[in-house]
Design an enzyme around this catalytic site. Structure first.
Site, PDB file in Angstrom:
ATOM      1  N   ALA A 188       0.844  -1.190   0.000  1.00  0.00           N
ATOM      2  CA  ALA A 188       0.000   0.000   0.000  1.00  0.00           C
ATOM      3  C   ALA A 188       0.879   1.241   0.000  1.00  0.00           C
ATOM      4  O   ALA A 188       1.371   1.667   1.047  1.00  0.00           O
ATOM      5  CB  ALA A 188      -0.933  -0.008   1.210  1.00  0.00           C
ATOM      6  N   ALA A 236      -1.264  11.274  -3.329  1.00  0.00           N
ATOM      7  CA  ALA A 236       0.156  10.967  -3.526  1.00  0.00           C
ATOM      8  C   ALA A 236       0.287   9.661  -4.303  1.00  0.00           C
ATOM      9  O   ALA A 236      -0.136   8.610  -3.819  1.00  0.00           O
ATOM     10  CB  ALA A 236       0.887  10.868  -2.190  1.00  0.00           C
ATOM     11  N   SER A 293       3.190   8.809  -7.508  1.00  0.00           N
ATOM     12  CA  SER A 293       4.615   8.580  -7.745  1.00  0.00           C
ATOM     13  C   SER A 293       5.495   9.258  -6.695  1.00  0.00           C
ATOM     14  O   SER A 293       6.612   8.818  -6.441  1.00  0.00           O
ATOM     15  CB  SER A 293       5.000   9.088  -9.139  1.00  0.00           C
ATOM     16  OG  SER A 293       4.334   8.356 -10.150  1.00  0.00           O
ATOM     17  N   THR A 329      -3.560  -3.119  -5.510  1.00  0.00           N
ATOM     18  CA  THR A 329      -3.732  -4.429  -6.128  1.00  0.00           C
ATOM     19  C   THR A 329      -3.780  -5.511  -5.051  1.00  0.00           C
ATOM     20  O   THR A 329      -3.009  -5.473  -4.096  1.00  0.00           O
ATOM     21  CB  THR A 329      -2.571  -4.720  -7.093  1.00  0.00           C
ATOM     22  OG1 THR A 329      -2.517  -3.689  -8.084  1.00  0.00           O
ATOM     23  CG2 THR A 329      -2.736  -6.063  -7.784  1.00  0.00           C
ATOM     24  N   ALA A 373      12.178  11.674   3.423  1.00  0.00           N
ATOM     25  CA  ALA A 373      12.359  10.260   3.077  1.00  0.00           C
ATOM     26  C   ALA A 373      12.811   9.437   4.276  1.00  0.00           C
ATOM     27  O   ALA A 373      12.471   8.261   4.397  1.00  0.00           O
ATOM     28  CB  ALA A 373      13.375  10.132   1.942  1.00  0.00           C
ATOM     29  N   GLU A 430      10.429  -4.852  -9.460  1.00  0.00           N
ATOM     30  CA  GLU A 430       9.020  -4.579  -9.765  1.00  0.00           C
ATOM     31  C   GLU A 430       8.875  -4.062 -11.189  1.00  0.00           C
ATOM     32  O   GLU A 430       7.983  -4.489 -11.943  1.00  0.00           O
ATOM     33  CB  GLU A 430       8.451  -3.557  -8.784  1.00  0.00           C
ATOM     34  CG  GLU A 430       7.019  -3.155  -9.096  1.00  0.00           C
ATOM     35  CD  GLU A 430       6.459  -2.117  -8.136  1.00  0.00           C
ATOM     36  OE1 GLU A 430       5.345  -1.611  -8.398  1.00  0.00           O
ATOM     37  OE2 GLU A 430       7.123  -1.811  -7.133  1.00  0.00           O
ATOM     38  N   LEU A 466      -6.099  -3.613 -37.183  1.00  0.00           N
ATOM     39  CA  LEU A 466      -6.087  -4.643 -38.219  1.00  0.00           C
ATOM     40  C   LEU A 466      -7.270  -5.595 -38.093  1.00  0.00           C
ATOM     41  O   LEU A 466      -7.659  -6.246 -39.075  1.00  0.00           O
ATOM     42  CB  LEU A 466      -4.773  -5.430 -38.153  1.00  0.00           C
ATOM     43  CG  LEU A 466      -3.524  -4.680 -38.617  1.00  0.00           C
ATOM     44  CD1 LEU A 466      -2.279  -5.511 -38.370  1.00  0.00           C
ATOM     45  CD2 LEU A 466      -3.628  -4.290 -40.092  1.00  0.00           C
ATOM     46  N   HIS A 467      -7.847  -5.694 -36.923  1.00  0.00           N
ATOM     47  CA  HIS A 467      -9.045  -6.512 -36.737  1.00  0.00           C
ATOM     48  C   HIS A 467     -10.305  -5.818 -37.257  1.00  0.00           C
ATOM     49  O   HIS A 467     -11.369  -6.452 -37.336  1.00  0.00           O
ATOM     50  CB  HIS A 467      -9.254  -6.845 -35.256  1.00  0.00           C
ATOM     51  CG  HIS A 467      -8.432  -7.988 -34.757  1.00  0.00           C
ATOM     52  ND1 HIS A 467      -7.069  -7.909 -34.532  1.00  0.00           N
ATOM     53  CD2 HIS A 467      -8.780  -9.262 -34.431  1.00  0.00           C
ATOM     54  CE1 HIS A 467      -6.626  -9.062 -34.072  1.00  0.00           C
ATOM     55  NE2 HIS A 467      -7.639  -9.904 -34.017  1.00  0.00           N
ATOM     56  N   GLY A 468     -10.212  -4.528 -37.559  1.00  0.00           N
ATOM     57  CA  GLY A 468     -11.381  -3.809 -38.009  1.00  0.00           C
ATOM     58  C   GLY A 468     -12.450  -3.758 -36.933  1.00  0.00           C
ATOM     59  O   GLY A 468     -12.157  -3.664 -35.742  1.00  0.00           O
TER      60      GLY A 468
END
Length: 381
Positions: free
Chosen positions: A125, A131, A133, A159, A179, A244, A339-341
Site C-alpha cells: 500500500a 500521492a 509517484s 492491487t 524520506a 518490480e 487490423l481486426h477492423g
C-alpha cells in the site's frame, strides 16, 4: 533470433503453469471479470503446485531457489492466457523481497509458510488519494505508542486490496524527516480499525481486485515493522523497485507477443476483396514493424533478467525496460486492434480486452514520465 534465457527445468515448469492456467483459470476468467475478483481457492491451488515463494527457504515451505527466471515463466504464461485478474505477479515479484529479505526470524516463521502456500495473500500500500509517484508526499501516519504504532490514513489503487491478508503499508513515523521518516509496517487482515473500501471499477483488468484501504487508529505491533528501526522504509522501497519494474516489462513483452501472434493468425484467415488481409502491403508492413520491435524488446528484457539474477540490474536499466516495453505494448495492441477492423472493437475478441488491460502498464510501478526522469538524471546533463 534464438532465445537462450531458459534451461530445461524452466520449460518443464512452464508446462505445469500452462496446464494449471488452462484447467483452473481460463474457463472461469470471464466470470471473474464480472465478479471483479478471483476466488481465494485459486491461490491455494497455485500454492500446492509450488507457484509461490521460490526464494522462500525450504524450512518455511518454499523452494529456496533464487532464480528469477521461474517468476518470468509465470508472468509470461499468465499474459499469454489473458488471465490479467490473477494477482500472482505482485505476490511473487513485488512482495517476495519484503517478506524474504527484510523480515526477522520471528516474522519469517509467522508469515512465510502462508505466503508460500497461497493461504496468505499479500499487497503493498503506497499510493494515496493525494500521492502517487511522489512517495514522500504520503500522509498516512504511524505514531509510536509503547510497543505499538497507531496508524491513521488511507490508500488507493491497491492491487490485491480485497483479497490481501498482509499489507506492507508505507507510513510516516516522523513527518519532519522527509524520506528518512518513512517506515514500512505489515498490517494484517482483522486488525481493528483496518477497513477496505470499494473494489474499484477499472477500465481494464476487471477480475483483479483493486481497492481503497482505510486506517482508523489501527494499533500495529512494533513486531510488524520491516527493518530494525524506524525510517528505513523509503530505502527499502527503492531497493525493490528495479525488480518490480522489470516484472512489468516482462508482462508487457509477453502480452505484446501474444496479441501479435493472434493478429497474424487473424490476418491470414480474414478475407477482404477476394484475398486474406495479410496479403495487403499495409498489413505486412505494420506487422513487420511490430514483429521487429517486439523481438528487440524481448532480447533487452531477457538481458535485464540475467542482470537481475546476477544482482547487477540498475534502477536506470529497469526504468528503460519499463517505459519502453509498456509504451510498445500499447502501440502493439492499438495497431493490432486496427487490423481486426470492427471485430477488434468487440469484447469477445482478445485484442479488445487487451486494449483495455494494457493501458495501466505505463502508469503503475512509476509512470513512464518518472522512468524518463530517472534515466535523464543518469545522463549527467
Amino acid at each position: 533470433m534464438r532465445r537462450d534465457l531458459f534451461d530445461e527445468e524452466h520449460e518443464l515448469f512452464r508446462e505445469t503453469v500452462r496446464e494449471f492456467l488452462a484447467r483452473e483459470v481460463v474457463p472461469h476468467h470471464e466470470q471473474w471479470e464480472k465478479d471483479g475478483i478471483v476466488p481465494r481457492e485459486v491461490w491455494k491451488k497455485a500454492g500446492e503446485l509450488g507457484m509461490f515463494g521460490f526464494a522462500v527457504p525450504e524450512e518455511y515451505g518454499g523452494s529456496g531457489i533464487t532464480d528469477y527466471r521461474y517468476n518470468v515463466v509465470i508472468v509470461e504464461e499468465i499474459m499469454r492466457a489473458g488471465a490479467t485478474g490473477l494477482g500472482f505477479t505482485l505476490h511473487n515479484d513485488v512482495m517476495a523481497p519484503y517478506f524474504v529479505d527484510m523480515t526477522n526470524d520471528e516474522q519469517k516463521e509467522r508469515w512465510l509458510p502462508g505466503y508460500a502456500s497461497g493461504e496468505l495473500i499479500t499487497a503493498v500500500a503506497m499510493s494515496e488519494p493525494a500521492a502517487g509517484s511522489d512517495l514522500q508526499g504520503i500522509r498516512t501516519t504511524a505514531i509510536r505508542d509503547g510497543d505499538h504504532y497507531v496508524v491513521n490514513g488511507s490508500k488507493t489503487f491497491i492491487t490485491n486490496g480485497i483479497n490481501s491478508d498482509l499489507v506492507v503499508t508505507v507510513t510516516k513515523t516522523d513527518p519532519t524527516q522527509g524520506a528518512r521518516g518513512i517506515t514500512l509496517l505489515v498490517i494484517e487482515r482483522g486488525m481493528e480499525g483496518f477497513t477496505r473500501g470499494r473494489n474499484l471499477d477499472k477500465i481494464g483488468m476487471k477480475a483483479q481486485d483493486t481497492a481503497e484501504l482505510f486506517f482508523d487508529n489501527v494499533r500495529v505491533p512494533v513486531a510488524n515493522r520491516l527493518g530494525d528501526a524506524d525510517g528505513q522504509g523509503f530505502f527499502q522501497l527503492m531497493a525493490n523497485l528495479p525488480q518490480e519494474r522489470l516484472s512489468i516489462a516482462v508482462a508487457a513483452v509477453a502480452a505484446s507477443e501474444a496479441i501479435l501472434e493472434q493478429t497474424i493468425e487473424y490476418c491470414r484467415n480474414r478475407q477482404a476483396f477476394g484475398r486474406s488481409i495479410g496479403k495487403f502491403q499495409n498489413t505486412r508492413f505494420v506487422l513487420a514493424e511490430l514483429a521487429t520491435e517486439v523481438e528487440i524488446a524481448r532480447h533487452f528484457v531477457d538481458k535485464c533478467v540475467t542482470a537481475l539474477n546476477a544482482k547487477e540490474l540498475s534502477a536506470v536499466d529497469a526504468a528503460k525496460a519499463k517505459w519502453w516495453t509498456t509504451d510498445l505494448q500499447n502501440k502493439v495492441v492499438d495497431r493490432c486492434l486496427q487490423l481486426h477492423g470492427g471485430y477488434g472493437y468487440m469484447m469477445e475478441y482478445p485484442v479488445a480486452r487487451a486494449f483495455l488491460d494494457s493501458r495501466v502498464q505505463s502508469i503503475y510501478g512509476g509512470t513512464n514520465e518518472i522512468m524518463k526522469e530517472i534515466i535523464g538524471r543518469s545522463l549527467d546533463l
